[in-house]
Design a protein around this motif. Sequence first.
Motif, mmCIF file in Angstrom:
data_model
loop_
_atom_site.group_PDB
_atom_site.id
_atom_site.type_symbol
_atom_site.label_atom_id
_atom_site.label_comp_id
_atom_site.label_asym_id
_atom_site.label_seq_id
_atom_site.Cartn_x
_atom_site.Cartn_y
_atom_site.Cartn_z
ATOM 1 N N GLN A 19 5.711 -10.555 2.542
ATOM 2 C CA GLN A 19 6.892 -8.685 1.630
ATOM 3 C C GLN A 19 6.535 -9.549 0.476
ATOM 4 O OE1 GLN A 19 9.245 -7.861 3.336
ATOM 5 N NE2 GLN A 19 8.398 -5.726 4.319
ATOM 6 N N LYS A 20 7.208 -11.295 0.553
ATOM 7 C CA LYS A 20 7.098 -11.552 -0.569
ATOM 8 C C LYS A 20 5.936 -11.937 -1.815
ATOM 9 C CE LYS A 20 6.562 -16.305 1.029
ATOM 10 N NZ LYS A 20 8.079 -17.956 1.431
ATOM 11 N N ASP A 21 4.786 -12.483 -0.481
ATOM 12 C CA ASP A 21 3.035 -12.287 -1.725
ATOM 13 C C ASP A 21 2.673 -11.252 -2.640
ATOM 14 O OD1 ASP A 21 2.956 -14.708 -0.245
ATOM 15 O OD2 ASP A 21 2.389 -14.009 1.386
ATOM 16 N N VAL A 22 3.397 -9.705 -1.297
ATOM 17 C CA VAL A 22 3.103 -8.613 -2.394
ATOM 18 C C VAL A 22 3.886 -8.702 -3.345
ATOM 19 C CG1 VAL A 22 2.960 -5.887 -2.498
ATOM 20 C CG2 VAL A 22 2.440 -7.622 -0.296
ATOM 21 N N VAL A 23 4.978 -9.282 -3.345
ATOM 22 C CA VAL A 23 5.922 -8.308 -4.314
ATOM 23 C C VAL A 23 5.222 -9.389 -6.395
ATOM 24 C CG1 VAL A 23 8.316 -8.933 -5.756
ATOM 25 C CG2 VAL A 23 8.385 -7.899 -3.408
ATOM 26 N N ASN A 24 4.783 -10.986 -5.601
ATOM 27 C CA ASN A 24 4.430 -11.657 -6.009
ATOM 28 C C ASN A 24 3.368 -10.938 -7.330
ATOM 29 O OD1 ASN A 24 6.076 -13.997 -5.852
ATOM 30 N ND2 ASN A 24 5.179 -14.658 -4.297
ATOM 31 N N GLU A 25 2.386 -10.655 -6.453
ATOM 32 C CA GLU A 25 1.428 -9.436 -6.314
ATOM 33 C C GLU A 25 1.372 -8.893 -7.763
ATOM 34 O OE1 GLU A 25 -2.105 -10.933 -6.372
ATOM 35 O OE2 GLU A 25 -1.457 -12.927 -6.046
ATOM 36 N N GLU A 36 11.762 -8.660 -3.171
ATOM 37 C CA GLU A 36 11.019 -9.047 -1.753
ATOM 38 C C GLU A 36 12.258 -7.589 -0.623
ATOM 39 O OE1 GLU A 36 10.935 -11.557 2.113
ATOM 40 O OE2 GLU A 36 11.192 -12.736 0.132
ATOM 41 N N SER A 37 13.566 -7.519 -0.615
ATOM 42 C CA SER A 37 13.896 -5.878 -0.836
ATOM 43 C C SER A 37 13.565 -4.803 -0.301
ATOM 44 C CB SER A 37 15.549 -6.365 -0.528
ATOM 45 O OG SER A 37 16.429 -5.841 0.185
ATOM 46 N N TYR A 38 13.542 -4.453 -1.611
ATOM 47 C CA TYR A 38 12.989 -3.699 -2.136
ATOM 48 C C TYR A 38 11.936 -3.154 -1.955
ATOM 49 C CZ TYR A 38 11.911 0.776 -4.930
ATOM 50 O OH TYR A 38 11.828 1.727 -5.731
ATOM 51 N N TYR A 39 10.512 -3.880 -1.598
ATOM 52 C CA TYR A 39 9.901 -4.160 -0.647
ATOM 53 C C TYR A 39 9.595 -3.300 0.496
ATOM 54 C CZ TYR A 39 4.546 -3.802 0.551
ATOM 55 O OH TYR A 39 3.856 -3.698 1.613
ATOM 56 N N GLY A 40 10.844 -3.826 1.260
ATOM 57 C CA GLY A 40 10.621 -4.462 2.662
ATOM 58 C C GLY A 40 11.065 -2.574 2.847
ATOM 59 N N MET A 41 12.092 -2.129 1.753
ATOM 60 C CA MET A 41 11.788 -0.550 2.428
ATOM 61 C C MET A 41 11.232 0.591 2.075
ATOM 62 S SD MET A 41 15.816 -0.575 0.930
ATOM 63 C CE MET A 41 16.424 -1.680 -0.247
ATOM 64 N N ILE A 42 9.858 0.213 1.752
ATOM 65 C CA ILE A 42 8.743 1.253 0.949
ATOM 66 C C ILE A 42 8.063 0.727 2.315
ATOM 67 C CG2 ILE A 42 6.992 1.089 -0.058
ATOM 68 C CD1 ILE A 42 8.076 -0.221 -2.553
ATOM 69 N N GLU A 43 8.333 -0.046 2.681
ATOM 70 C CA GLU A 43 7.501 -0.976 3.870
ATOM 71 C C GLU A 43 7.917 0.325 4.858
ATOM 72 O OE1 GLU A 43 6.328 -4.095 5.037
ATOM 73 O OE2 GLU A 43 4.475 -4.274 3.479
ATOM 74 N N GLN A 44 9.515 0.062 5.214
ATOM 75 C CA GLN A 44 10.582 1.218 5.932
ATOM 76 C C GLN A 44 10.978 2.997 6.398
ATOM 77 O OE1 GLN A 44 13.772 -1.020 6.292
ATOM 78 N NE2 GLN A 44 12.997 -2.976 6.371
ATOM 79 N N GLY A 45 9.591 3.087 4.561
ATOM 80 C CA GLY A 45 9.900 4.166 4.367
ATOM 81 C C GLY A 45 11.464 5.267 3.948
ATOM 82 N N VAL A 46 11.905 4.108 4.013
ATOM 83 C CA VAL A 46 13.259 4.008 2.866
ATOM 84 C C VAL A 46 13.933 4.528 1.839
ATOM 85 C CG1 VAL A 46 15.929 3.424 3.003
ATOM 86 C CG2 VAL A 46 14.868 2.334 4.576
ATOM 87 N N ARG A 47 12.595 3.332 1.103
ATOM 88 C CA ARG A 47 12.679 3.879 -0.073
ATOM 89 C C ARG A 47 11.246 4.498 -1.050
ATOM 90 N NH1 ARG A 47 18.096 3.987 -2.833
ATOM 91 N NH2 ARG A 47 18.811 1.848 -2.674
#
Length: 83
Positions: A19-25, A36-47
């Motif tokens: 996930q940190k790689d996606v955030v960096n890109e 990274e936390s926000y991106y993780g929530m996007i993947e989980q469908g929370v955000r």
Amino acid sequence: MKHRRDKLVTLRKNKGWYQKDVVNELKKQFNITITESYYGMIEQGVRTPKLEIALAIAKLFDVDPNEIFFDVKPNKKLGLKLA
């Protein structure tokens, strides 16, 4: 109602990214800063990301945003069909 975005997780893992790689890109290629936390929530469908972020993520993985963020179903009245 939240839906886990399994397609997004699969796309990321297919690139061998964390996930940190996606955030960096996102920062490097589109000057978009998210945690990274926000991106993780996007993947989980929370955000649900803003349109700018959703489009950048889709472009990063070279896919149509509908494949990741929308549940498109056929509509007989409108004549929409799934490809």
